[in-house]
Design an enzyme around this catalytic site. Structure first.
Site, PDB file in Angstrom:
ATOM      1  N   VAL A   1     -27.219   3.080  -4.439  1.00 12.48           N
ATOM      2  CA  VAL A   1     -27.877   1.775  -4.537  1.00 12.48           C
ATOM      3  C   VAL A   1     -26.901   0.618  -4.379  1.00 12.48           C
ATOM      4  CG1 VAL A   1     -29.770   2.603  -5.965  1.00 12.48           C
ATOM      5  CG2 VAL A   1     -27.672   1.822  -7.072  1.00 12.48           C
ATOM      6  N   GLY A   2     -25.610   0.894  -4.325  1.00 13.16           N
ATOM      7  CA  GLY A   2     -24.638  -0.183  -4.174  1.00 13.16           C
ATOM      8  C   GLY A   2     -23.259   0.362  -3.903  1.00 13.16           C
TER       9      GLY A   2
ATOM     10  N   SER B   1     -15.945  -2.891  -3.613  1.00  9.26           N
ATOM     11  CA  SER B   1     -14.551  -2.671  -3.245  1.00  9.26           C
ATOM     12  C   SER B   1     -13.958  -1.469  -3.964  1.00  9.26           C
ATOM     13  CB  SER B   1     -13.727  -3.914  -3.574  1.00  9.26           C
ATOM     14  OG  SER B   1     -14.193  -5.042  -2.871  1.00  9.26           O
ATOM     15  N   TYR B   2     -14.420  -1.206  -5.178  1.00 10.82           N
ATOM     16  CA  TYR B   2     -13.756  -0.196  -5.994  1.00 10.82           C
ATOM     17  C   TYR B   2     -14.579   1.056  -6.261  1.00 10.82           C
ATOM     18  CZ  TYR B   2     -10.349  -3.848  -6.959  1.00 10.82           C
ATOM     19  OH  TYR B   2      -9.393  -4.822  -6.840  1.00 10.82           O
ATOM     20  N   GLY B   3     -15.868   1.037  -6.017  1.00  6.91           N
ATOM     21  CA  GLY B   3     -16.644   2.215  -6.357  1.00  6.91           C
ATOM     22  C   GLY B   3     -18.024   2.207  -5.735  1.00  6.91           C
ATOM     23  N   VAL B   4     -18.750   3.271  -6.000  1.00  4.10           N
ATOM     24  CA  VAL B   4     -20.108   3.445  -5.498  1.00  4.10           C
ATOM     25  C   VAL B   4     -21.038   3.616  -6.692  1.00  4.10           C
ATOM     26  CG1 VAL B   4     -21.615   4.811  -3.998  1.00  4.10           C
ATOM     27  CG2 VAL B   4     -19.187   4.602  -3.463  1.00  4.10           C
TER      28      VAL B   4
ATOM     29  N   ASP C   1     -15.065 -12.825 -12.676  1.00  8.11           N
ATOM     30  CA  ASP C   1     -15.708 -12.577 -11.382  1.00  8.11           C
ATOM     31  C   ASP C   1     -17.221 -12.760 -11.497  1.00  8.11           C
ATOM     32  OD1 ASP C   1     -15.793 -11.993  -8.676  1.00  8.11           O
ATOM     33  OD2 ASP C   1     -15.908  -9.831  -8.964  1.00  8.11           O
TER      34      ASP C   1
END
Length: 394
Positions: free
Chosen positions: A11-12, A15-18, A220
């Site tokens: 679902v997304g 930069s650092y993960g899924v 962020d």
């Protein structure tokens, strides 16, 4: 392990993960599962920061994403839960030594890479049913486009890097699932609603007060890092993605200048001018980011990042025919005038413009001087007061 999880679909991807949508095998309840590959010490440090922050917030605020559990992947077919309050020592050692602990020799790496090409491995405790392609909605042709990307973005490590066999391959964070997507997707997929927008502002204000009271500076904040749960009483928004956050002992609200940061990080359209200028900054940079989001939500202001076709909620400055982040414009010229409400740059369908008292609050949140911005513990009451006064003036 008490609970087993099934991966349903992706679902997304950041930069650092899924992030996957998943299910608890015993109950069928939905969860979000975020995989963070432990490929280098810099990424590992961010993952441990995120884990520590999410454990600190636990399930104690309705507008902050809740962490259910954390799993440590120690091999292609091996996952184990981390005990509350504990960190994997091998990952801590990787951060301290500046190199990944447990990596095998180059010959073993090459052998593993060759073997992986022949045999598709899977994780035994996370059944993967993902086979989806993510699509992005096309935006209005009239939406302004930023000409080029700025250099202050997160670096993008290689995702799913199994070429380097590690002792700790990945962290898996199991979190509550939000069915409304992120704030961009949710708000831009439906007609504007003034009451709903006001509710979102109050919820975000409450979440920020909670985080700063715990000593957490997010660093962020942006609509993509705010998730939405749809309920019968309306949307419930939840601040998420604590990979760039910093934690301090005690509350940040009593002494906003106590903890200073120097690293430039975040997403350029939401960064405060002191961050853009490479100056030391405090938790008050979060208030500026929130001000950009508030303005964009109230007026439905959108832009396109270069190379994308998906609209993003965010206020900006205009320099000629080009767009410029507010923080960058104010960093270059502290006297740069902010035109609130923006009106002409809003995306249809158009919501009503914010009232005069809300405009004053937005200007206070977006001021160049961080110490003149309202503190997080003052923000919710300021929002309520401005909305109430504007309602009486209408």
């Amino acid at each position: 392990m008490e609970e087993l999880y099934t991966l349903e679909k992706e679902v997304g991807r950041g930069s650092y993960g899924v992030v996957f949508e998943g299910q608890m095998s015993k109950t069928g309840g939905k969860v979000a599962i975020k995989r963070l590959p432990c490929s280098n010490p810099e990424c590992i440090e961010l993952y441990l920061q995120e884990l520590w922050a999410m454990r600190a917030t636990a399930k104690n605020h309705p507008n902050v994403i809740a962490l259910h559990s954390c799993l440590l992947q120690t091999g292609p077919r091996n996952l184990k839960p981390l005990k509350p309050g504990k960190l994997p020592l091998s990952l801590v050692e990787s951060v301290l030594k500046g190199k990944v602990v447990g990596a095998r020799s180059q010959e073993q790496s090459n052998a593993t890479l060759s073997s992986n090409k022949r045999t598709k491995t899977s994780t035994s405790r996370l059944q993967d049913r993902t086979n989806t392609v993510q699509t992005k909605s096309k935006s209005d042709a009239g939406t302004p486009v930023r000409p080029q990307k700025r250099g202050r973005k997160r670096s993008v490590p290689e995702e799913d890097n199994q070429n380097v066999p590690l002792k700790c391959l990945a962290l898996w964070l199991v979190m509550e699932f939000c069915d409304g997507g992120d704030l961009n997707q949710y708000l831009l997929s439906q007609p504007p609603d003034e009451e709903r927008n006001h509710s979102i502002l109050l919820q975000l204000s409450s979440a920020m007060a909670f985080l700063h009271d715990l000593g957490i500076t997010h660093r962020d904040l942006k609509p993509a890092n705010v998730l939405v749960c749809e309920t019968a009483k309306g949307p419930v928004v939840k601040v998420a993605d604590f990979g760039l956050c910093k934690m301090a002992e005690g509350s940040l609200t009593g002494d906003i200048c106590r903890q200073h940061f120097s690293s430039t990080c975040g997403s350029d359209f939401y960064m405060a001018p002191e961050v853009w200028g490479g100056q030391s900054y405090t938790a008050q940079a979060d208030i500026f980011s929130l001000g950009v989001m508030f303005w964009a939500v109230l007026e439905r202001i959108t832009f396109l990042e270069e190379g994308t076709t998906e609209e993003q909620l965010g206020a900006y400055a205009c320099k000629g025919r080009w767009l410029m982040p507010l923080g960058e414009a104010l960093s270059e010229n502290p006297d740069f005038p902010l035109c609130i409400p923006m009106k002409s740059k809003r995306a249809p369908p158009l919501p009503p413009a914010p009232g005069p008292n809300m405009c004053v609050l937005l200007l206070d949140m977006l001021t160049v001087d961080p110490f003149s911005r309202p503190r997080a513990d003052q923000l919710e009451s300021r929002v309520r007061q401005a909305l109430r006064q504007d309602a009486h003036c209408a």
